[in-house]
Design a protein around this motif. Sequence first.
Motif, PDB file in Angstrom:
ATOM      1  N   ASP A   1      36.523  39.734  42.373  1.00  0.00           N
ATOM      2  CA  ASP A   1      37.335  38.634  41.859  1.00  0.00           C
ATOM      3  C   ASP A   1      36.990  37.347  42.616  1.00  0.00           C
ATOM      4  O   ASP A   1      36.092  37.320  43.442  1.00  0.00           O
ATOM      5  N   ALA A   2      37.704  36.283  42.310  1.00  0.00           N
ATOM      6  CA  ALA A   2      37.401  34.978  42.898  1.00  0.00           C
ATOM      7  C   ALA A   2      38.289  34.635  44.098  1.00  0.00           C
ATOM      8  O   ALA A   2      38.359  33.482  44.501  1.00  0.00           O
ATOM      9  N   ALA A   3      38.949  35.616  44.681  1.00  0.00           N
ATOM     10  CA  ALA A   3      39.804  35.337  45.842  1.00  0.00           C
ATOM     11  C   ALA A   3      38.983  34.702  46.963  1.00  0.00           C
ATOM     12  O   ALA A   3      37.817  35.043  47.163  1.00  0.00           O
ATOM     13  N   THR A   4      39.605  33.780  47.680  1.00  0.00           N
ATOM     14  CA  THR A   4      38.921  33.134  48.808  1.00  0.00           C
ATOM     15  C   THR A   4      39.807  33.175  50.039  1.00  0.00           C
ATOM     16  O   THR A   4      41.031  33.242  49.952  1.00  0.00           O
ATOM     17  N   LEU A   5      39.173  33.133  51.146  1.00  0.00           N
ATOM     18  CA  LEU A   5      39.842  33.052  52.437  1.00  0.00           C
ATOM     19  C   LEU A   5      38.938  32.160  53.281  1.00  0.00           C
ATOM     20  O   LEU A   5      38.206  32.601  54.159  1.00  0.00           O
ATOM     21  N   ALA A   6      38.962  30.885  52.956  1.00  0.00           N
ATOM     22  CA  ALA A   6      38.028  29.922  53.537  1.00  0.00           C
ATOM     23  C   ALA A   6      38.325  29.680  55.013  1.00  0.00           C
ATOM     24  O   ALA A   6      39.474  29.647  55.443  1.00  0.00           O
ATOM     25  N   GLY A   7      37.267  29.499  55.765  1.00  0.00           N
ATOM     26  CA  GLY A   7      37.385  29.152  57.171  1.00  0.00           C
ATOM     27  C   GLY A   7      37.749  30.295  58.105  1.00  0.00           C
ATOM     28  O   GLY A   7      37.885  30.086  59.303  1.00  0.00           O
TER      29      GLY A   7
ATOM     30  N   PHE B   1      36.475  35.662  52.158  1.00  0.00           N
ATOM     31  CA  PHE B   1      36.263  36.325  50.879  1.00  0.00           C
ATOM     32  C   PHE B   1      35.375  35.463  49.983  1.00  0.00           C
ATOM     33  O   PHE B   1      35.435  34.235  50.027  1.00  0.00           O
ATOM     34  N   ALA B   2      34.570  36.114  49.155  1.00  0.00           N
ATOM     35  CA  ALA B   2      33.766  35.433  48.143  1.00  0.00           C
ATOM     36  C   ALA B   2      33.345  36.472  47.109  1.00  0.00           C
ATOM     37  O   ALA B   2      33.055  37.623  47.458  1.00  0.00           O
ATOM     38  N   ARG B   3      33.322  36.061  45.843  1.00  0.00           N
ATOM     39  CA  ARG B   3      32.917  36.962  44.762  1.00  0.00           C
ATOM     40  C   ARG B   3      31.539  37.551  45.057  1.00  0.00           C
ATOM     41  O   ARG B   3      30.652  36.860  45.543  1.00  0.00           O
ATOM     42  N   ASN B   4      31.378  38.842  44.782  1.00  0.00           N
ATOM     43  CA  ASN B   4      30.146  39.622  44.956  1.00  0.00           C
ATOM     44  C   ASN B   4      29.756  39.865  46.420  1.00  0.00           C
ATOM     45  O   ASN B   4      28.706  40.450  46.673  1.00  0.00           O
ATOM     46  N   ARG B   5      30.579  39.474  47.357  1.00  0.00           N
ATOM     47  CA  ARG B   5      30.292  39.754  48.763  1.00  0.00           C
ATOM     48  C   ARG B   5      30.571  41.233  49.016  1.00  0.00           C
ATOM     49  O   ARG B   5      31.524  41.794  48.493  1.00  0.00           O
TER      50      ARG B   5
ATOM     51  N   THR C   1      46.241  37.106  51.866  1.00  0.00           N
ATOM     52  CA  THR C   1      45.329  37.048  50.725  1.00  0.00           C
ATOM     53  C   THR C   1      44.629  38.386  50.564  1.00  0.00           C
ATOM     54  O   THR C   1      44.212  39.004  51.530  1.00  0.00           O
ATOM     55  N   ARG C   2      44.536  38.816  49.317  1.00  0.00           N
ATOM     56  CA  ARG C   2      43.832  40.061  49.060  1.00  0.00           C
ATOM     57  C   ARG C   2      42.753  39.833  48.020  1.00  0.00           C
ATOM     58  O   ARG C   2      42.883  38.992  47.125  1.00  0.00           O
ATOM     59  N   ALA C   3      41.673  40.611  48.154  1.00  0.00           N
ATOM     60  CA  ALA C   3      40.541  40.509  47.231  1.00  0.00           C
ATOM     61  C   ALA C   3      40.416  41.817  46.462  1.00  0.00           C
ATOM     62  O   ALA C   3      40.530  42.901  47.034  1.00  0.00           O
ATOM     63  N   LYS C   4      40.148  41.692  45.172  1.00  0.00           N
ATOM     64  CA  LYS C   4      39.926  42.881  44.352  1.00  0.00           C
ATOM     65  C   LYS C   4      38.518  43.381  44.621  1.00  0.00           C
ATOM     66  O   LYS C   4      37.548  42.609  44.570  1.00  0.00           O
ATOM     67  N   VAL C   5      38.399  44.682  44.923  1.00  0.00           N
ATOM     68  CA  VAL C   5      37.100  45.250  45.300  1.00  0.00           C
ATOM     69  C   VAL C   5      36.815  46.537  44.531  1.00  0.00           C
ATOM     70  O   VAL C   5      37.739  47.176  44.003  1.00  0.00           O
ATOM     71  N   VAL C   6      35.547  46.901  44.475  1.00  0.00           N
ATOM     72  CA  VAL C   6      35.117  48.192  43.936  1.00  0.00           C
ATOM     73  C   VAL C   6      34.222  48.830  44.990  1.00  0.00           C
ATOM     74  O   VAL C   6      33.511  48.146  45.717  1.00  0.00           O
ATOM     75  N   ARG C   7      34.291  50.135  45.031  1.00  0.00           N
ATOM     76  CA  ARG C   7      33.460  50.837  46.017  1.00  0.00           C
ATOM     77  C   ARG C   7      32.029  50.949  45.496  1.00  0.00           C
ATOM     78  O   ARG C   7      31.799  51.349  44.346  1.00  0.00           O
TER      79      ARG C   7
ATOM     80  N   TRP D   1      32.187  48.227  50.049  1.00  0.00           N
ATOM     81  CA  TRP D   1      33.004  47.707  48.951  1.00  0.00           C
ATOM     82  C   TRP D   1      32.493  46.319  48.577  1.00  0.00           C
ATOM     83  O   TRP D   1      32.102  45.538  49.440  1.00  0.00           O
ATOM     84  N   ARG D   2      32.509  46.001  47.262  1.00  0.00           N
ATOM     85  CA  ARG D   2      32.071  44.698  46.772  1.00  0.00           C
ATOM     86  C   ARG D   2      33.267  43.993  46.142  1.00  0.00           C
ATOM     87  O   ARG D   2      34.015  44.574  45.360  1.00  0.00           O
ATOM     88  N   GLN D   3      33.412  42.717  46.467  1.00  0.00           N
ATOM     89  CA  GLN D   3      34.497  41.918  45.895  1.00  0.00           C
ATOM     90  C   GLN D   3      34.138  41.543  44.468  1.00  0.00           C
ATOM     91  O   GLN D   3      33.033  41.078  44.190  1.00  0.00           O
TER      92      GLN D   3
END
Length: 159
Positions: free
Chosen positions: A117-123, A99-103, A151-157, A113-115
Amino acid sequence: MPVRSILLAASLLFAMPAFAQQPIEAQMTPEEFAAAGLDKLSAGELARLNAWLNRTIEGETTRATTETRAKVAEENRGFSALGPSEPIEARISGGFDGFARNREYTLDNGQVWRQIDAATLAGVRRDSPSVRITPSVIGKAWFLTIEGYNTRAKVVRVR
């Protein structure tokens, strides 16, 4: 006006279909009507044919309306308050690199869908992982989770 006439008028009004097309004989030229052999029908047979056509058109119109509403609702899932708010289960098309913001995440159903928020799921690196996008209980937010991770990421379609 006698009661009998009022009752007859009311019964005819309620018996009329919601959508009545013109009789077939009014839609065709006299030549087309005769060429189709419809000029051989009695008045009663012609009335039954017109009634059948009205029922068929009304039924097809209702079916098409229902199908179109369902299609529009499905196409608008995740956009604002439009469409159903049931979870969406799909796969990410291609690789997932955390996960990464604006991905942006493109799903196999064509949605993007675009993320936000600042949620991460590194590695985390996965090919075409299963995802679940669920609406928030309150508000209009949607959250994306990857199968096997909490982990969950906030997204918009986007599309």
